[in-house]
Design an enzyme around this catalytic site. Structure first.
Site: not given
Ligand code: AMP
Ligand code: ZN
Length: 113
Positions: A30-31, A86, A92-93, A99, A101
Site C-alpha cells: 500500500d502506498i 472495505n 470506506g472503499q 482488494h 488489506h
Molecule cells: P480502500 O480505501 O479500502 O479502497 O483502499 C485503497 C487503498 O489503496 C488505500 O489504502 C490506499 O493507500 C491504496 N492506494 C491508493 N493508490 C495506490 C497506489 N498507487 N499504489 C498502492 N496503493 C495505493
C-alpha cells in the site's frame, strides 16, 4: 477497466511495489501504509468489490486467501495480522477494484472507526 487504478497496476501502466504475482492474483505494498506491513492483495480481473464475487469465483477466493496466508509468513507476521476488505462508501472503499488489506507488524485496535 481502463480507468481503474488497480487495473492500471495490473497492466503495469502504473508502478507498484509488487510482492507476489500469479496469473490471477497480484499483491503489492500500500502506498500509504497503516502499519509496518500493509499489503494489498487483488484479483487481476476487475471486480468492483466483494459483492461482485460469484459462484464461479471459488478457486479465485482460495488463491487470494492462500496468497494472504503465505504473505503472513514471508512478512514475518507470526504474532497475527488483520485482513480487511472495505465495501462501498460507508465501508470506506476508495478504490473500486476488489482488494484485501493485509496489515500487521503491530497490535490492531478493535472496533474500527
Ligand atoms: P480502500 O480505501 O479500502 O479502497 O483502499 C485503497 C487503498 O489503496 C488505500 O489504502 C490506499 O493507500 C491504496 N492506494 C491508493 N493508490 C495506490 C497506489 N498507487 N499504489 C498502492 N496503493 C495505493
Ligand atoms: Zn480494476
Amino acid at each position: 477497466m481502463s480507468d481503474c487504478l488497480f487495473c492500471k497496476i495490473v497492466s503495469k501502466e502504473i508502478e507498484a511495489d509488487v510482492v507476489h504475482e500469479s496469473s490471477e492474483v497480484l499483491a503489492f505494498r500500500d502506498i500509504n501504509p497503516a502499519a509496518p506491513t500493509h499489503v494489498l492483495v487483488i484479483p487481476k480481473r476487475h471486480l468492483s468489490s466483494a459483492t461482485d464475487l460469484g459462484d464461479a469465483d471459488g478457486d479465485l477466493l482460495v488463491e487470494l486467501f492462500q496468497t494472504m496466508a503465505s504473505l503472513a509468513v514471508t512478512e514475518g507476521l507470526g504474532a497475527g495480522h488483520r485482513i480487511v476488505t472495505n465495501v462501498g462508501e460507508h465501508g470506506g472503499q476508495t478504490v473500486p477494484h476488489l482488494h484485501f488489506h493485509v496489515v500487521g507488524g503491530r497490535p490492531m485496535a478493535w472496533p474500527p472507526g
